[in-house]
Design a protein around this motif. Structure first.
Motif, mmCIF file in Angstrom:
data_model
loop_
_atom_site.group_PDB
_atom_site.id
_atom_site.type_symbol
_atom_site.label_atom_id
_atom_site.label_comp_id
_atom_site.label_asym_id
_atom_site.label_seq_id
_atom_site.Cartn_x
_atom_site.Cartn_y
_atom_site.Cartn_z
ATOM 1 N N ARG A 158 25.987 -16.675 23.567
ATOM 2 C CA ARG A 158 25.404 -17.436 24.685
ATOM 3 C C ARG A 158 25.400 -16.671 26.002
ATOM 4 O O ARG A 158 24.768 -17.099 26.960
ATOM 5 N N LYS A 159 26.109 -15.568 26.054
ATOM 6 C CA LYS A 159 26.174 -14.767 27.282
ATOM 7 C C LYS A 159 24.838 -14.069 27.516
ATOM 8 O O LYS A 159 24.113 -13.758 26.595
ATOM 9 N N THR A 160 24.580 -13.798 28.777
ATOM 10 C CA THR A 160 23.317 -13.168 29.170
ATOM 11 C C THR A 160 23.534 -11.695 29.468
ATOM 12 O O THR A 160 24.525 -11.321 30.087
ATOM 13 N N LEU A 161 22.589 -10.875 29.037
ATOM 14 C CA LEU A 161 22.585 -9.484 29.460
ATOM 15 C C LEU A 161 21.318 -9.263 30.275
ATOM 16 O O LEU A 161 20.319 -9.959 30.091
ATOM 17 N N ALA A 162 21.384 -8.330 31.189
ATOM 18 C CA ALA A 162 20.241 -8.082 32.067
ATOM 19 C C ALA A 162 20.070 -6.581 32.281
ATOM 20 O O ALA A 162 21.039 -5.851 32.375
ATOM 21 N N THR A 163 18.825 -6.165 32.327
ATOM 22 C CA THR A 163 18.501 -4.784 32.660
ATOM 23 C C THR A 163 17.306 -4.785 33.606
ATOM 24 O O THR A 163 16.490 -5.707 33.595
ATOM 25 N N ARG A 164 17.244 -3.777 34.425
ATOM 26 C CA ARG A 164 16.105 -3.636 35.327
ATOM 27 C C ARG A 164 15.197 -2.554 34.746
ATOM 28 O O ARG A 164 15.619 -1.432 34.527
ATOM 29 N N VAL A 165 13.957 -2.931 34.489
ATOM 30 C CA VAL A 165 12.998 -2.032 33.876
ATOM 31 C C VAL A 165 12.044 -1.515 34.953
ATOM 32 O O VAL A 165 11.458 -2.312 35.687
ATOM 33 N N PRO A 166 11.884 -0.181 35.067
ATOM 34 C CA PRO A 166 10.963 0.358 36.071
ATOM 35 C C PRO A 166 9.563 -0.242 35.922
ATOM 36 O O PRO A 166 8.995 -0.275 34.832
ATOM 37 N N GLY A 167 9.037 -0.752 37.009
ATOM 38 C CA GLY A 167 7.693 -1.320 37.012
ATOM 39 C C GLY A 167 7.604 -2.741 36.505
ATOM 40 O O GLY A 167 6.555 -3.364 36.582
ATOM 41 N N VAL A 168 8.700 -3.269 35.956
ATOM 42 C CA VAL A 168 8.683 -4.623 35.399
ATOM 43 C C VAL A 168 9.636 -5.543 36.156
ATOM 44 O O VAL A 168 9.347 -6.705 36.382
ATOM 45 N N GLY A 169 10.794 -5.028 36.522
ATOM 46 C CA GLY A 169 11.788 -5.839 37.212
ATOM 47 C C GLY A 169 12.930 -6.228 36.299
ATOM 48 O O GLY A 169 13.131 -5.652 35.233
ATOM 49 N N LEU A 170 13.663 -7.238 36.717
ATOM 50 C CA LEU A 170 14.856 -7.677 35.997
ATOM 51 C C LEU A 170 14.487 -8.435 34.728
ATOM 52 O O LEU A 170 13.672 -9.352 34.760
ATOM 53 N N GLN A 171 15.063 -8.026 33.616
ATOM 54 C CA GLN A 171 14.844 -8.673 32.322
ATOM 55 C C GLN A 171 16.171 -9.286 31.877
ATOM 56 O O GLN A 171 17.181 -8.605 31.849
ATOM 57 N N ARG A 172 16.159 -10.580 31.535
ATOM 58 C CA ARG A 172 17.372 -11.261 31.081
ATOM 59 C C ARG A 172 17.118 -11.910 29.729
ATOM 60 O O ARG A 172 16.057 -12.467 29.504
ATOM 61 N N TYR A 173 18.113 -11.841 28.875
ATOM 62 C CA TYR A 173 18.090 -12.602 27.635
ATOM 63 C C TYR A 173 19.510 -12.681 27.090
ATOM 64 O O TYR A 173 20.401 -11.990 27.573
ATOM 65 N N THR A 174 19.742 -13.544 26.104
ATOM 66 C CA THR A 174 21.086 -13.742 25.582
ATOM 67 C C THR A 174 21.414 -12.689 24.528
ATOM 68 O O THR A 174 20.520 -12.058 23.964
ATOM 69 N N TYR A 175 22.692 -12.555 24.252
ATOM 70 C CA TYR A 175 23.104 -11.639 23.205
ATOM 71 C C TYR A 175 22.622 -12.109 21.839
ATOM 72 O O TYR A 175 22.392 -11.291 20.952
ATOM 73 N N ALA A 176 22.446 -13.409 21.650
ATOM 74 C CA ALA A 176 21.866 -13.912 20.391
ATOM 75 C C ALA A 176 20.431 -13.405 20.250
ATOM 76 O O ALA A 176 20.022 -12.952 19.173
ATOM 77 N N ASP A 177 19.664 -13.467 21.337
ATOM 78 C CA ASP A 177 18.296 -12.945 21.320
ATOM 79 C C ASP A 177 18.299 -11.433 21.091
ATOM 80 O O ASP A 177 17.477 -10.892 20.355
ATOM 81 N N TYR A 178 19.248 -10.761 21.731
ATOM 82 C CA TYR A 178 19.387 -9.309 21.563
ATOM 83 C C TYR A 178 19.646 -8.974 20.092
ATOM 84 O O TYR A 178 18.992 -8.103 19.515
ATOM 85 N N ALA A 179 20.587 -9.670 19.467
ATOM 86 C CA ALA A 179 20.928 -9.413 18.066
ATOM 87 C C ALA A 179 19.717 -9.662 17.168
ATOM 88 O O ALA A 179 19.457 -8.881 16.239
ATOM 89 N N ASP A 180 18.974 -10.715 17.452
ATOM 90 C CA ASP A 180 17.773 -11.012 16.669
ATOM 91 C C ASP A 180 16.755 -9.879 16.804
ATOM 92 O O ASP A 180 16.163 -9.440 15.812
#
Length: 142
Positions: free
Chosen positions: A25-47
Motif C-alpha cells: 500500500r506504500k507509495t513510491l515516486a520518481t521524477r521523470v524528465p519532461g513528464v514530472g512526478l510519477q506516483r504509484y503503489t508498490y503493489a502496482d510496481y510489483a504487477d
C-alpha cells in the motif's frame, strides 16, 4: 550465533517478494524528465515488474541473456532493474551521461541480446546517432 544469522538468503527475489507483501500500500515516486512526478503503489510496481518479465519472455529472452538499459533513474528503470535479474538475465546499465561516442563504444562490446530505453532517451542521444549504431540487438522502448 543462533539468532544472529538470517534464516534465508539475501536475494533479489526475497527483496521483491517482501516489498510486494509488506509494503503493497506504500507509495513510491520518481521524477521523470519532461513528464514530472510519477506516483504509484508498490503493489502496482510489483504487477508492472511481473508484466515486464512476461513481455521479455514473450520476446524470446531467457535466463543468462544480457539486457542493456538506456534510461534515466525513474520508475520504469526500477522495473527493468528487477524484472531482468529476477528472470535470471544479466542487466547492463549504460551510463547515458557519457558522450554519445562513449555510449556507442561500450554498447557495441556488451553483447546484449536486447536493449531497453525510455521514450525520452531519443531526445538525448538519437540526434547524435548513438541509437542508430546499436543495431546488433533488439532496441525496445519502455
Amino acid at each position: 550465533m543462533k539468532g544472529l544469522i538470517m534464516d534465508y538468503p539475501l536475494t533479489l527475489t526475497h527483496f521483491f517478494e517482501r516489498t510486494r507483501k509488506v509494503f503493497h500500500r506504500k507509495t513510491l515516486a520518481t521524477r521523470v524528465p519532461g513528464v514530472g512526478l510519477q506516483r504509484y503503489t508498490y503493489a502496482d510496481y510489483a504487477d508492472r515488474v511481473c508484466r515486464l518479465s512476461a513481455a521479455l519472455a514473450r520476446l524470446g529472452l531467457k535466463k543468462g541473456d544480457r539486457v542493456g538499459t538506456f534510461a534515466w533513474n525513474s520508475h520504469r528503470h526500477l522495473e527493468v532493474y528487477f524484472a531482468a535479474p529476477l528472470m535470471g538475465m544479466v542487466l547492463h546499465t549504460v551510463n547515458i551521461r557519457l558522450s554519445p561516442q562513449d555510449v556507442t563504444l561500450i554498447s557495441q562490446g556488451d553483447n546484449s541480446e536486447a536493449r531497453l530505453r525510455t521514450r525520452n532517451f531519443n531526445r538525448h542521444h538519437d540526434r547524435d546517432g548513438t541509437a542508430g549504431s546499436l543495431s546488433r540487438s533488439q532496441m525496445l522502448q519502455i
